[in-house]
Design an enzyme around this catalytic site. Structure first.
Site, PDB file in Angstrom:
ATOM      1  N   ASP A  57      41.330 -63.312  -5.855  1.00 27.90           N
ATOM      2  CA  ASP A  57      40.325 -64.111  -3.869  1.00 27.90           C
ATOM      3  C   ASP A  57      41.170 -65.456  -5.045  1.00 27.90           C
ATOM      4  O   ASP A  57      42.086 -66.416  -5.087  1.00 27.90           O
ATOM      5  CB  ASP A  57      38.908 -63.690  -4.803  1.00 27.90           C
ATOM      6  CG  ASP A  57      38.019 -64.503  -3.643  1.00 27.90           C
ATOM      7  OD1 ASP A  57      38.302 -63.445  -2.494  1.00 27.90           O
ATOM      8  OD2 ASP A  57      37.392 -64.788  -4.061  1.00 27.90           O
ATOM      9  N   TYR A  69      33.228 -65.611   8.171  1.00 28.18           N
ATOM     10  CA  TYR A  69      32.502 -65.612   7.633  1.00 28.18           C
ATOM     11  C   TYR A  69      33.307 -67.127   7.341  1.00 28.18           C
ATOM     12  O   TYR A  69      32.179 -68.454   6.266  1.00 28.18           O
ATOM     13  CB  TYR A  69      33.042 -65.109   6.521  1.00 28.18           C
ATOM     14  CG  TYR A  69      33.912 -64.551   5.600  1.00 28.18           C
ATOM     15  CD1 TYR A  69      34.643 -65.618   4.032  1.00 28.18           C
ATOM     16  CD2 TYR A  69      34.691 -64.063   6.105  1.00 28.18           C
ATOM     17  CE1 TYR A  69      35.500 -65.409   3.586  1.00 28.18           C
ATOM     18  CE2 TYR A  69      36.727 -63.776   5.075  1.00 28.18           C
ATOM     19  CZ  TYR A  69      36.552 -64.721   3.772  1.00 28.18           C
ATOM     20  OH  TYR A  69      37.884 -64.890   2.866  1.00 28.18           O
ATOM     21  N   TYR A  85      35.664 -73.144  -0.720  1.00 26.65           N
ATOM     22  CA  TYR A  85      35.746 -72.884   1.236  1.00 26.65           C
ATOM     23  C   TYR A  85      35.449 -74.425   2.259  1.00 26.65           C
ATOM     24  O   TYR A  85      36.155 -74.370   3.177  1.00 26.65           O
ATOM     25  CB  TYR A  85      34.519 -71.902   2.111  1.00 26.65           C
ATOM     26  CG  TYR A  85      34.779 -70.995   1.010  1.00 26.65           C
ATOM     27  CD1 TYR A  85      35.944 -69.719   2.351  1.00 26.65           C
ATOM     28  CD2 TYR A  85      33.913 -70.011  -0.185  1.00 26.65           C
ATOM     29  CE1 TYR A  85      35.931 -68.623   1.710  1.00 26.65           C
ATOM     30  CE2 TYR A  85      34.287 -69.459   0.176  1.00 26.65           C
ATOM     31  CZ  TYR A  85      35.345 -67.853   0.047  1.00 26.65           C
ATOM     32  OH  TYR A  85      34.988 -66.891  -0.091  1.00 26.65           O
ATOM     33  N   HIS A  88      39.315 -54.781  -1.701  1.00 29.85           N
ATOM     34  CA  HIS A  88      39.431 -56.245  -2.571  1.00 29.85           C
ATOM     35  C   HIS A  88      38.791 -56.535  -4.223  1.00 29.85           C
ATOM     36  O   HIS A  88      39.812 -56.813  -4.677  1.00 29.85           O
ATOM     37  CB  HIS A  88      38.569 -57.604  -1.383  1.00 29.85           C
ATOM     38  CG  HIS A  88      38.779 -58.864  -1.850  1.00 29.85           C
ATOM     39  ND1 HIS A  88      39.186 -59.250  -1.482  1.00 29.85           N
ATOM     40  CD2 HIS A  88      37.729 -59.382  -2.197  1.00 29.85           C
ATOM     41  CE1 HIS A  88      40.086 -60.922  -2.271  1.00 29.85           C
ATOM     42  NE2 HIS A  88      38.833 -60.505  -2.679  1.00 29.85           N
TER      43      HIS A  88
END
Length: 317
Positions: free
Chosen positions: A101, A150, A231, A296
């Site tokens: 990730d 998201y 992010y 995931h």
């Protein structure tokens, strides 16, 4: 698990919590969002029992590692700097790198910026993302999935934290881990928000209440802002990374992904991985493993298989 040692290492202006076990060549594990060193618990035990020193830090902003207050202190360059400082402080010349990730994104950049410190890389879930000089990263996701995606929803400092604060942290962890473990890109309209995400009726077999409570305890203490700031720095990283546009990854690589992984199912990703683009950007790519029926969180969903894949590859060096 009780044999895993926990230490704090000063690096790059922060104190970093590190879990480690075993002796031998070093394998450095990098976790994603919303996770901790703990996501690698199975691999730490597996690799350490086979003659490796397995090390998994809580990354900047997570768990028992410091979380600098500034939103802009979470670019890829900060994170890679933390890790280079960590291996320097531990007196380690080269590592085997394993990422998942966000940890996978960081691992690609680690190899791009400091290939001299990496013997080989096993990366999972997120393939290399070559920088598009014509479009900022978040703008790319917005164009593909719209404002409710998201990654777009995470951009405004404090906004998502307010939503998260309305939900019990253990319940939120369940919602998030299950939301990210489906092939479809998660889109969360502001109207319904994260409180509107379905409550899982039961945990998947790979997650226990004990696991959830460990994550929840740490996120209760630290909050989610540090992880969300990764992010929020995507576009800043895109700007700062301009000098490395079209730079190839020049370390030996094995890549593992589940066919139900939400990242693998982003439009264009499968074509990039399987039709030559990936190999062009990562010329020493030696193997791509697609695990069937796996989503995931593959390192936790199929811990034994993933651990074997890692061991089989790094054991060649």
């Amino acid at each position: 698990m009780e044999k895993i040692e926990h230490t704090t290492v000063p690096t790059n202006g922060i104190n970093m919590h590190v879990a480690s076990i075993g002796t031998g060549p070093v394998v450095l594990f990098l976790h994603g969002f919303p996770e901790l060193w703990y996501s690698w618990r199975h691999q730490l035990l597996y690799l350490s029992s086979r003659g490796y020193r397995a090390i998994a830090p809580d990354l900047r902003g997570y768990g028992d590692t410091d979380a600098p207050p500034s939103t802009t202190s979470y670019t890829i360059f900060h994170i890679v700097g933390d890790l280079v400082g960590l291996v320097d402080k531990l007196g380690i010349e080269q590592v085997f790198l394993v990422g998942h990730d966000w940890g996978a994104i960081i691992a690609w950049y680690f190899c791009m910026l400091r290939p001299d410190r990496v013997k080989a890389l096993v990366n999972t879930s997120v393939a290399f993302l070559p920088r598009n000089p014509a479009r900022k990263t978040v703008d790319g996701f917005r164009a593909l999935f719209g404002d409710d995606h998201y990654i777009c929803r995470f951009q405004e400092p404090g906004e998502v934290e307010e939503e998260f604060a309305q939900i019990d942290t253990a319940k939120l962890m369940k919602k998030l881990l299950i939301m990210f473990n489906t092939p479809k890109a998660p889109c969360i309209p502001k109207k319904t928000g994260f409180t509107g995400l379905p409550d899982p009726s039961a945990l998947p077999s790979w997650l226990s209440e004990e696991d959830i409570n460990y994550y929840a305890t740490k996120f209760n203490q630290k909050g989610f802002t540090g992880g969300l700031n990764y992010y929020r720095c995507l576009n800043l990283t895109w700007e700062l990374a301009a000098p490395w546009t079209r730079v190839q990854i020049k370390v030996p690589v094995k890549f593992i992904v589940g066919d139900l992984d939400l990242v693998y199912n982003i439009p264009g990703t499968k074509e990039y991985i399987h039709n030559g683009g990936f190999k062009k950007d990562v010329p020493l790519l030696q193997e791509v493993v697609v695990m069937e029926g796996v989503a995931h969180f593959l390192n936790q969903e199929k811990p034994e298989e993933v651990s074997e894949h890692i061991y089989d590859f790094i054991n060649e060096f």
